[in-house]
Design an enzyme around this catalytic site. Sequence first.
Site: not given
Ligand code: FAD
Ligand code: DHB
Length: 392
Positions: A73, A201, A293, A297, A384
Site C-alpha cells: 500500500h 481511517y 491499535p 504499531k 505511519y
Molecule cells: P503476543 O502476541 O501476545 O504473544 C505472547 C505469547 O506468549 C502468546 O502466544 C501467549 O500465549 C504466550 N504466553 C503468555 N503467557 C505465558 C506464560 N505464562 N507462559 C508461556 N507462554 C505465555 N497490533 C497492530 O499493530 N495492529 C493491530 O491491528 C492489532 N490488533 C490487535 C488486536 C488484539 C485483540 C490484540 C490483543 C493485539 C493487537 N495488536 C495489534 C497488537 C499486536 O497483536 C501485538 O503487539 C503483538 O501480538 C505482540 O506480539 P508478542 O509476541 O510480543 O505478544
Molecule cells: C489494522 C489495525 C490497525 O490498528 C491499523 O491501524 C490498521 C490495520 C488491521 O487489523 O488490519
Amino acid sequence: MLRTQVAIVGAGPSGLLLSQLLQLHGVDNIVLERQTSDYVASRIRAGVLESGTVDLLVKADVGARMLSERLVHEGFALGFAGRDFRVDLKRLTGDVVSVYGQTEVTKDLLAARVVAKGHLIFEATQVALEGLDGAHPTVRYTQGGKTREIACDFVAGCDGYHGVCRQSVPAAALQTFERIYPFGWLGILADVPPAAHELVYSNHERGFALCSMRSTTRSRYYVQCGLDEKLEAWPDSRFWDELRMRLPAAVAETVVTGPSIEKSIAPLRSFVVEPLKVGRLFLVGDAAHIVPPTGAKGLNLAAADVRVLYHALVEHYRTGSTEFIDRYSERALRRIWKAVRFSWWFTSLMHKFSDDPFNHRLQLAELDYLTKSKAAVTSLAENYVGLPFERS
Ligand code: FAD
Ligand code: DHB
C-alpha cells in the site's frame, strides 16, 4: 534438566522471530508456550507491516510467502466531515506499508521453526523464573503433569501483556507508565472484498471507524465502541449499519457486507515499563509495552525490539562483550516512546472522547490542517511507515 543459552517465554511473533534469528546466528534457544501450536497459529490480530518489519522477516528466512502474497500500500485515506483525503505515503516518504496478517506471519514463523528443528515446547503451564539476578537463571514449567527445568544464560520475556515474565520482577525494579482510553474497538473479519483498495481511517461524530483488509477477498473492519459493550448486542447487521454511517458517503457505498467469520472487542491502552532489562531477563514486545491499535504499531514495535535484542545477544556470544545487551533497554525504548507518542496522537485525533463539540471541532481543524500542510502530513506519513532505525 534441559540447558540452553536463551530461554524464550512465549511463542507469539516476538518469541518466534527472536528464536529464529538467534538460531540462524548460532545462538541456542528453547521456546516455552502456554497454548497449543494450533491456537497460536489461529490468533487474529494485526495486519499492517512496516518495511523494517518486512526486511527483518526476510532476514529471518521467513519472507517468501509474505513477499508473494502481501498487498503493498502506497497510501491510506483519512475520512472526516463527509470527505476523504489520501495520505500519499510513497510520495511523502518514499516508503510503503505491507498488508499481511499477523496470523500469516505467525504461521510462517512456526513453519520455519519446525523446518529448522527449533526446540519449541507447547502447553507449558506454571512457568516460573528463578535466579534472574545471578549468572545462572532457571525456568521451571509443567507439561503433561510433569515439572521440568531449563538452565540458561538469559531469559527473553516474549509472553505478552498478561505474561508471567514482567510479573516476576519485583515491583520496585520497574517503573510503569499507563493511559487507559475510555473506549474499545469492535472488529470483524469477513470474506468480502474490501470497500477500498487502501485503508480508510474515519473520524465521525458517532465515533471512529476503520476499513482494513487481509487480502483482496478478506476485509477487516473496526468501529469504536464503549468499554462495557457486549458482543451479543452486535449482530452483523448492526455492525454493518454502524460502520457505513461512520464512513464518508463515497466509501460507505462501496462496502460489501457478508457474514462475519470473527468478531471481537479489544480495549485500548498505552503502557510502557522501564527498564526492559532486569538482571538476566529481557522484556520484549507486548510484555514490555502496549499501544492503542490506531496506526498499527504494536506488532511492528515487537519486531523492532527483537531486532535490537538479537543483535545484542549475537554480539555477546561472538565477542563476550556485554555492551550491547546492557544497552538493549535504552535503545529499544527510544523507538518505543516515539511509537507510543504517535499511537496516542493518532488515537486522540480520530476517536470520539466525549459529547463535547469543542473537542470534535479541534479534531476537524487538525485534520483540515493535515490536508493543507505538507509538513504536517509528512510527519504523519513518516511515523505511519515507521521511523528510521537508529544506528547507536
Ligand atoms: P503476543 O502476541 O501476545 O504473544 C505472547 C505469547 O506468549 C502468546 O502466544 C501467549 O500465549 C504466550 N504466553 C503468555 N503467557 C505465558 C506464560 N505464562 N507462559 C508461556 N507462554 C505465555 N497490533 C497492530 O499493530 N495492529 C493491530 O491491528 C492489532 N490488533 C490487535 C488486536 C488484539 C485483540 C490484540 C490483543 C493485539 C493487537 N495488536 C495489534 C497488537 C499486536 O497483536 C501485538 O503487539 C503483538 O501480538 C505482540 O506480539 P508478542 O509476541 O510480543 O505478544
Ligand atoms: C489494522 C489495525 C490497525 O490498528 C491499523 O491501524 C490498521 C490495520 C488491521 O487489523 O488490519
